[in-house]
Design an enzyme around this catalytic site. Structure first.
Site, PDB file in Angstrom:
ATOM      1  CB  THR A 121      -0.893  -0.002   1.261  1.00 11.53           C
ATOM      2  OG1 THR A 121      -1.594  -1.252   1.293  1.00 11.53           O
ATOM      3  CG2 THR A 121      -1.865   1.154   1.253  1.00 11.53           C
ATOM      4  CD  GLU A 143      -3.748  -9.062  -1.278  1.00 12.09           C
ATOM      5  OE1 GLU A 143      -3.096  -9.442  -2.248  1.00 12.09           O
ATOM      6  OE2 GLU A 143      -4.912  -9.452  -1.060  1.00 12.09           O
ATOM      7  CG  ASN A 200      -7.710  -0.470   4.373  1.00 12.40           C
ATOM      8  OD1 ASN A 200      -8.548  -1.358   4.149  1.00 12.40           O
ATOM      9  ND2 ASN A 200      -6.427  -0.734   4.478  1.00 12.40           N
ATOM     10  CG  PHE A 241     -16.020  -3.550   8.906  1.00 12.41           C
ATOM     11  CD1 PHE A 241     -14.765  -3.395   9.458  1.00 12.41           C
ATOM     12  CD2 PHE A 241     -16.186  -4.461   7.876  1.00 12.41           C
ATOM     13  CE1 PHE A 241     -13.689  -4.135   8.984  1.00 12.41           C
ATOM     14  CE2 PHE A 241     -15.116  -5.211   7.399  1.00 12.41           C
ATOM     15  CZ  PHE A 241     -13.862  -5.044   7.950  1.00 12.41           C
ATOM     16  CB  ALA A 244     -20.205  -1.112  19.445  1.00 15.22           C
ATOM     17  N   GLY A 245     -17.055  -1.700  19.905  1.00 10.76           N
ATOM     18  CA  GLY A 245     -16.056  -2.343  20.759  1.00 10.76           C
ATOM     19  C   GLY A 245     -14.860  -1.476  21.067  1.00 10.76           C
ATOM     20  CB  CYS A 252      -4.314  -2.297   7.165  1.00  8.97           C
ATOM     21  SG  CYS A 252      -3.201  -3.456   6.344  1.00  8.97           S
ATOM     22  CE  LYS A 312      -8.027  -9.587  10.997  1.00  7.19           C
ATOM     23  NZ  LYS A 312      -8.807  -9.518   9.808  1.00  7.19           N
ATOM     24  NE  ARG A 319       2.205  -5.871  11.764  1.00 10.58           N
ATOM     25  CZ  ARG A 319       2.466  -6.111  10.481  1.00 10.58           C
ATOM     26  NH1 ARG A 319       3.373  -5.386   9.846  1.00 10.58           N
ATOM     27  NH2 ARG A 319       1.833  -7.050   9.824  1.00 10.58           N
TER      28      ARG A 319
HETATM   29  P1  NAD Z   1       5.054  -7.189   7.013  1.00 15.06           P
HETATM   30  O1  NAD Z   1       5.665  -6.089   7.788  1.00 15.06           O
HETATM   31  O2  NAD Z   1       4.375  -8.318   7.722  1.00 15.06           O
HETATM   32  O3  NAD Z   1       6.156  -7.856   6.065  1.00 15.06           O
HETATM   33  C1  NAD Z   1       7.035  -7.121   5.273  1.00 15.06           C
HETATM   34  C2  NAD Z   1       8.215  -8.044   4.915  1.00 15.06           C
HETATM   35  O4  NAD Z   1       9.040  -7.386   3.949  1.00 15.06           O
HETATM   36  C3  NAD Z   1       9.117  -8.383   6.099  1.00 15.06           C
HETATM   37  O5  NAD Z   1       9.306  -9.773   6.172  1.00 15.06           O
HETATM   38  C4  NAD Z   1      10.443  -7.678   5.754  1.00 15.06           C
HETATM   39  O6  NAD Z   1      11.573  -8.356   6.263  1.00 15.06           O
HETATM   40  C5  NAD Z   1      10.402  -7.716   4.249  1.00 15.06           C
HETATM   41  N1  NAD Z   1      11.258  -6.731   3.574  1.00 15.06           N
HETATM   42  C6  NAD Z   1      11.517  -5.457   3.934  1.00 15.06           C
HETATM   43  N2  NAD Z   1      12.331  -4.877   3.031  1.00 15.06           N
HETATM   44  C7  NAD Z   1      12.581  -5.804   2.083  1.00 15.06           C
HETATM   45  C8  NAD Z   1      13.340  -5.802   0.874  1.00 15.06           C
HETATM   46  N3  NAD Z   1      13.987  -4.706   0.462  1.00 15.06           N
HETATM   47  N4  NAD Z   1      13.396  -6.927   0.135  1.00 15.06           N
HETATM   48  C9  NAD Z   1      12.733  -8.045   0.538  1.00 15.06           C
HETATM   49  N5  NAD Z   1      11.998  -8.113   1.674  1.00 15.06           N
HETATM   50  C10 NAD Z   1      11.918  -6.988   2.421  1.00 15.06           C
HETATM   51  O7  NAD Z   1       4.060  -6.502   5.991  1.00 15.06           O
HETATM   52  P2  NAD Z   1       2.581  -6.968   5.561  1.00 15.06           P
HETATM   53  O8  NAD Z   1       1.653  -6.843   6.710  1.00 15.06           O
HETATM   54  O9  NAD Z   1       2.663  -8.231   4.816  1.00 15.06           O
HETATM   55  O10 NAD Z   1       2.209  -5.781   4.548  1.00 15.06           O
HETATM   56  C11 NAD Z   1       2.896  -5.613   3.326  1.00 15.06           C
HETATM   57  C12 NAD Z   1       2.204  -4.507   2.543  1.00 15.06           C
HETATM   58  O11 NAD Z   1       0.866  -4.901   2.209  1.00 15.06           O
HETATM   59  C13 NAD Z   1       2.070  -3.186   3.310  1.00 15.06           C
HETATM   60  O12 NAD Z   1       2.180  -2.125   2.413  1.00 15.06           O
HETATM   61  C14 NAD Z   1       0.643  -3.264   3.862  1.00 15.06           C
HETATM   62  O13 NAD Z   1       0.097  -1.987   4.082  1.00 15.06           O
HETATM   63  C15 NAD Z   1      -0.076  -3.977   2.736  1.00 15.06           C
HETATM   64  N6  NAD Z   1      -1.265  -4.742   3.165  1.00 15.06           N
HETATM   65  C16 NAD Z   1      -1.208  -5.460   4.323  1.00 15.06           C
HETATM   66  C17 NAD Z   1      -2.326  -6.230   4.689  1.00 15.06           C
HETATM   67  C18 NAD Z   1      -2.315  -7.017   5.965  1.00 15.06           C
HETATM   68  O14 NAD Z   1      -3.387  -7.482   6.374  1.00 15.06           O
HETATM   69  N7  NAD Z   1      -1.182  -7.216   6.623  1.00 15.06           N
HETATM   70  C19 NAD Z   1      -3.464  -6.242   3.880  1.00 15.06           C
HETATM   71  C20 NAD Z   1      -3.468  -5.517   2.705  1.00 15.06           C
HETATM   72  C21 NAD Z   1      -2.347  -4.753   2.350  1.00 15.06           C
END
Ligand code: NAD
Length: 429
Positions: A121, A143, A200, A241, A244-245, A252, A312, A319
């Protein structure tokens, strides 16, 4: 196709395993050596339902491998997806350090005919900038998976959004997701980036809206659950969504609403609805702590037990979880905080004593506070637990129990049950 996925967090690891299951040859790359070693040993560094067997199956079929060597992986790929983290920096500005490093690492090894997809994102305009820098079409493919049902969501998305500049790129991404039935929404890159933040922020607003109404229900002796049921039945509103809570958390909603506010501030466009959603959410933890004060008088020296630390259920992720803010507030007031969670990974506040089970956590408690709607907590035997509490006070930050059930329980076991936006049950004092 041969696919590289950069960044193996909740999104990247699920996407890598899902694409392998669709029949592609996938190499997952991460800069975290320990993570890659774990994956190559057959362990999974995060807990997400259905993910471990999916990874094992596709490793065994030799369609999924893991490495720290981005050059080797990317130089042989048809498609490269970037799913690194984009956490909130100061002032809500997204911190793009991980993304910048990933793009730099790729610059020297991208095959000329490979498609680069940004899944992280990112602020509106970021993918355009990467396309200009690399002098090629780059796709933004946001995503929408939810932690806790990430694998299911990968295979059954509501839609696939493709922000790109050419029909060639759109066609390749259609091939990538072949086997998944979902509407494809093709747009320019900026609109695709905007879709993710807007979705979001809208969901965050829905949660804050019902929480705001819950507070009013408490003042007017109404029941927010009935109100939510009544408005959710209107198909224009829907039931999702409207629970309430304790408020939203996770990696995110808080960061994406802040990013949207940052983008608004940068362009001189105020976003008062999003601002209010964020402000309402930030006040939720204090609201729960105030309930504890209301029931116990002072919190100094009191033993408060938290049930649930993850933001959740069905995830190990803490986080930005409400449990963090609640713990800080309780500790500031001099309370001793004990906690139990079935899956939480390392909790960031050391003073919180993590217990191995519910019974240990609630033993001698002055109040129990429920912060995550784990199924395990819906089925607690309070007839057995209430006698081991010092004070029979339950603060239910997720409205897990029916009021009728608690009223009945209160007849045999005096208790004080405070939930969110619903009348209090008090048979204690
Ligand atoms: P995360 O923090 O769980 O994982 C990120 C991973 O990237 C880590 O393992 C880190 O070591 C690795 N990384 C960092 N720099 C790197 C590099 N240069 N090369 C290779 N690997 C590298 O992140 P996430 O929760 O999976 O989210 C990833 C993205 O997707 C974010 O932008 C987030 O906003 C978006 N997103 C997350 C969710 C969710 O539910 N977690 C849902 C939709 C979108």
């Amino acid at each position: 196709m041969i696919v590289t996925v950069l960044g193996l967090g909740y999104v990247g690891l699920t996407t890598a395993a899902g694409l392998a299951e669709l029949g592609h040859y996938v190499v997952g790359v991460d800069i975290d050596n320990d993570k890659i070693e774990m994956l190559n040993r057959g362990d999974v560094p995060i807990w997400e339902p259905e993910l471990a067997p999916l990874i094992a199956k596709n490793r065994q079929a030799q369609r999924l491998a893991f490495t720290t060597d981005v050059q080797k992986a990317a130089s042989q790929s048809d498609v490269i997806l970037v799913a690194v983290g984009t956490p909130a920096g100061p002032d809500g500005k997204p911190d793009l350090t991980q993304l910048e490093r990933a793009v730099s690492d790729l610059t020297s090894c991208l095959p000329s005919d490979a498609l680069l997809i940004i899944k992280s994102t990112v602020p509106v305009g970021t993918t355009d900038q990467i396309a200009t820098r690399l002098r090629r079409d780059v796709v933004h493919n946001p995503e929408f998976l939810r932690q806790g049902s990430a694998v299911h969501d990968f295979f059954h998305p509501d839609r696939i959004v493709i922000g790109c500049g050419s029909e060639w790129a759109a066609e390749r991404i259609r091939r990538l997701y072949q086997g998944i039935t979902a509407p494809m929404i093709v747009s320019d890159r900026r609109s695709a980036e905007m879709i993710k933040y807007t979705a979001n922020a809208f969901l965050a607003m829905k949660i804050s809206y019902i929480n705001m109404i819950a507070d009013l229900c408490e003042s007017l002796d109404a029941n927010v659950e009935d109100v939510a049921r009544g408005i959710g039945a209107d198909h224009r509103i829907g039931h999702a969504f409207l629970q309430a809570g304790a408020g939203y958390g996770g990696s995110c909603f808080p960061k994406d609403t802040h990013a949207l506010l940052y983008l608004g501030a940068q362009t001189g466009c105020s976003l008062p609805l999003v601002e209010s959603a964020d402000r309402i959410n930030q006040l939720r933890p204090q609201r729960l702590v105030t309930k504890a004060e209301h029931a116990l008088g002072t919190l100094r020296g009191k033993h408060i037990s938290l049930l649930g630390l993850t933001y959740k259920p069905q995830t190990d992720d803490v986080r930005s979880a409400p449990s963090i803010a609640v713990s800080r507030l309780l500790l500031e007031q001099g309370a001793n905080v004990h906690a139990y969670d079935p899956r939480a990974r390392r909790f960031p506040i050391e003073q919180v004593e993590i217990c191995p089970d519910v019974e240990t956590a609630v033993h001698d408690a002055d109040a129990v506070m429920i912060l995550t709607e784990w199924d395990e907590f819906r089925h607690l035997d309070w007839r057995r637990l209430l006698p081991i509490l010092r004070c029979p006070v339950i603060i239910d930050g997720r409205n897990l129990y029916r009021l009728e059930e608690m009223r009945k329980l209160g007849v045999a076991y005096p208790l004080r049950y405070l939930s969110v936006g619903r009348p209090e049950v008090n048979t204690w004092r």
